[in-house]
Design an enzyme around this catalytic site. Sequence first.
Site, short mmCIF file in Angstrom:
data_model
loop_
_atom_site.label_atom_id
_atom_site.label_comp_id
_atom_site.label_asym_id
_atom_site.label_seq_id
_atom_site.Cartn_x
_atom_site.Cartn_y
_atom_site.Cartn_z
CB THR A 23 52.56 53.93 41.60
OG1 THR A 23 51.22 53.65 42.06
CG2 THR A 23 53.18 52.65 41.04
CE1 TYR B 230 44.53 44.27 39.24
CE2 TYR B 230 44.73 43.23 41.39
CZ TYR B 230 45.31 43.79 40.27
OH TYR B 230 46.68 43.86 40.19
CG ASP C 139 41.71 48.45 22.19
OD1 ASP C 139 42.08 47.81 23.20
OD2 ASP C 139 40.52 48.54 21.84
CE LYS D 243 46.91 42.24 37.09
NZ LYS D 243 47.94 42.41 36.04
#
Length: 226
Positions: free
Chosen positions: A179, A145, A53, A149
Site C-alpha cells: 500500500t 499488534y 464505530d 492479531k
Amino acid sequence: MKGQAIVITGALGALGKVVAAEALARGARVAGIDHAASQLAATADRIELGGVDLTDVAQAKQAIDKAAAHFGRLDALINIAGGFTFETVTDGDPATWQRMYALNVATALNASRAAIPHLVAASNGRIINIGAMGALQAGSGMGPYAASKAGVHRLTEALAAELKGKITVNAVLPSIIDTSANRASMPKAEFAKWVTPKELADVILFLASDAASAITGALLPVNGRV
C-alpha cells in the site's frame, strides 16, 4: 459470486476498497462499513455505511442489520477493519495494547456476532478475518499488534469450531501489503516482494465463494514473494 450479499468492514481503506471493487466485478452485492464518512448513494448492489464505530457492540449490530435489510440477506462477512502500531513493550504505552485489541479483535468480534444470525439463515454463510504473518512470531516493536492479531487467529478457530456445519470461518495471514502507506513508512524495502491488495483480495473472495465450502478454521498464509 453473482447475487451474493457481502459485508466488508474497513471498506474505505486501501485493502477494503480493492476487495469491494473485486467483489462487485464478480457480481456480488456489497455493503461497506467504515469509521470514515461515506457520501456514496445507496443502490440495489451497493451501500456504504460510514461513521460506524465497530468497537461499540450496538453500532456494529445496527450497521450489520441495516446491510442485511438492504439486500434481504447476508452471505458473507469480511472483517478488514483494524489498525497497526509499531511500539516496543519496554518503552511503549500500556494503553496501546488496549487500542490494538479494540481495533483488531473487538471489531471482528462485534461484527461477527451481529452477522451470525443472518449468515446462518443464508445456509452457506462465510466469515473471513484478516490475521497477520507477524502474529505467528512477533519481532521487536510488534508486540501490541502481533498480540491482537494472534487474538484474531484464536477467534477464527473458536468460531469455526462453534459454527461448523453452519458457517465457515477462516482467516488470511498476509505479510506486508503493498500500500502507499507501507511504501512511505518503509521506502527502502523491496516492494516487489510484498503481497498486493489485488492478490489478497483474490484469496479472500475465494474463501467467500462456494468453492471454499469445505474449508473452515484455516489460517491461510498470503506471503507474497517474501
